[in-house]
Design a protein around this motif. Structure first.
Motif, PDB file in Angstrom:
ATOM      1  N   CYS A 153      -0.384   0.060  -2.486  1.00 17.89           N
ATOM      2  CA  CYS A 153       0.692  -0.218  -1.534  1.00 17.89           C
ATOM      3  C   CYS A 153       1.098  -1.700  -1.651  1.00 17.89           C
ATOM      4  O   CYS A 153       0.231  -2.579  -1.615  1.00 17.89           O
ATOM      5  N   PRO A 154       2.403  -2.015  -1.784  1.00 18.90           N
ATOM      6  CA  PRO A 154       2.841  -3.418  -1.886  1.00 18.90           C
ATOM      7  C   PRO A 154       2.543  -4.242  -0.639  1.00 18.90           C
ATOM      8  O   PRO A 154       2.545  -5.465  -0.686  1.00 18.90           O
ATOM      9  N   ILE A 155       2.273  -3.578   0.474  1.00 13.57           N
ATOM     10  CA  ILE A 155       2.050  -4.312   1.726  1.00 13.57           C
ATOM     11  C   ILE A 155       0.566  -4.618   1.922  1.00 13.57           C
ATOM     12  O   ILE A 155       0.167  -5.767   2.080  1.00 13.57           O
ATOM     13  N   CYS A 156      -0.295  -3.579   1.898  1.00 15.30           N
ATOM     14  CA  CYS A 156      -1.720  -3.789   2.163  1.00 15.30           C
ATOM     15  C   CYS A 156      -2.537  -3.983   0.890  1.00 15.30           C
ATOM     16  O   CYS A 156      -3.719  -4.316   0.965  1.00 15.30           O
ATOM     17  N   LYS A 157      -1.924  -3.762  -0.274  1.00 11.65           N
ATOM     18  CA  LYS A 157      -2.574  -3.939  -1.568  1.00 11.65           C
ATOM     19  C   LYS A 157      -3.758  -2.979  -1.772  1.00 11.65           C
ATOM     20  O   LYS A 157      -4.621  -3.228  -2.606  1.00 11.65           O
TER      21      LYS A 157
END
Length: 211
Positions: A153-157
């Motif tokens: 996920c680009p947000i939580c990695k």
């Protein structure tokens, strides 16, 4: 049976075909008719006759059926072990054994004893059980293997949970991550393409990534 001065007994009435010609009371005739009508349903007509070569499965002696065997219910009597027949099993699937007491032995049509090949292999290997509380073996896959970027996920990695696609740019995120980001943004701005007014309800499940 023709009419006679002496009254006919009930036992004779039962054996009589035409009761109208018999000197007997109406009550006896009615009883005889009722008994005659039930004779064809007598359980003895449906019981199979035991062959002369019948052997009791419990005591191993020729004679009465196992239901009438005097040894049934006797705790001190040890039943004779019964060997099954190999009916329906091809000969190529059987391995002959000399000892009838061999585990899984069956009697073939030729009178010899044999056991199925697959059973012989299983008995040879034996059952293997792991001892309790044995530490688990390490998994073959290493935890240090890198995770493909398209699954992060680009947000939580982290690996995406319930992957969802945002319609403006087609990027995928965790459903909870992108939904929270849109709700916390006053202009409902996409984090990737920065398009505004993107509704959380417009998110589409990415079934391919979820699988």
């Amino acid at each position: 049976i023709g009419e006679s001065s002496a009254s006919v007994s009930l036992a004779q009435l039962i054996q009589t075909a035409d009761l109208t010609q018999v000197n007997a009371s109406e009550e006896d005739k009615i009883k005889a008719v009722m008994i005659q009508s039930c004779l064809q349903y007598d359980p003895i007509n449906y019981m199979k006759k035991l062959p002369e070569s019948y052997t009791c499965f419990h005591c191993g002696q020729p004679g009465p059926h196992i239901r009438n065997c005097p040894t049934v219910g006797d705790r001190n009597f040890e039943p004779v072990p019964r060997i099954k027949e190999s009916t329906g099993i091809p000969r190529s699937f059987l391995t002959e054994v000399e000892d009838p007491s061999t585990k899984g032995a069956m009697v073939t049509q030729t009178g010899t004893c044999a056991i199925p090949v697959i059973n012989a292999e299983a008995y040879g290997k034996g059952k293997k059980e792991k001892p309790p509380f044995l530490p688990e073996e390490p998994s073959s896959c290493s935890s240090d293997d890198p995770v493909p970027e398209e699954l992060l996920c680009p947000i939580c990695k982290e690996i995406m949970t319930d992957a969802a696609v945002i319609p403006c740019c087609g990027n995928s995120y965790c459903d909870e991550c992108i939904r929270t980001a849109l709700l916390e943004s006053e202009a409902r701005t996409c984090l990737t393409c920065h398009q505004t007014d993107v509704s959380p309800d417009a998110l589409v499940a990415n079934r391919f990534l979820r699988q």
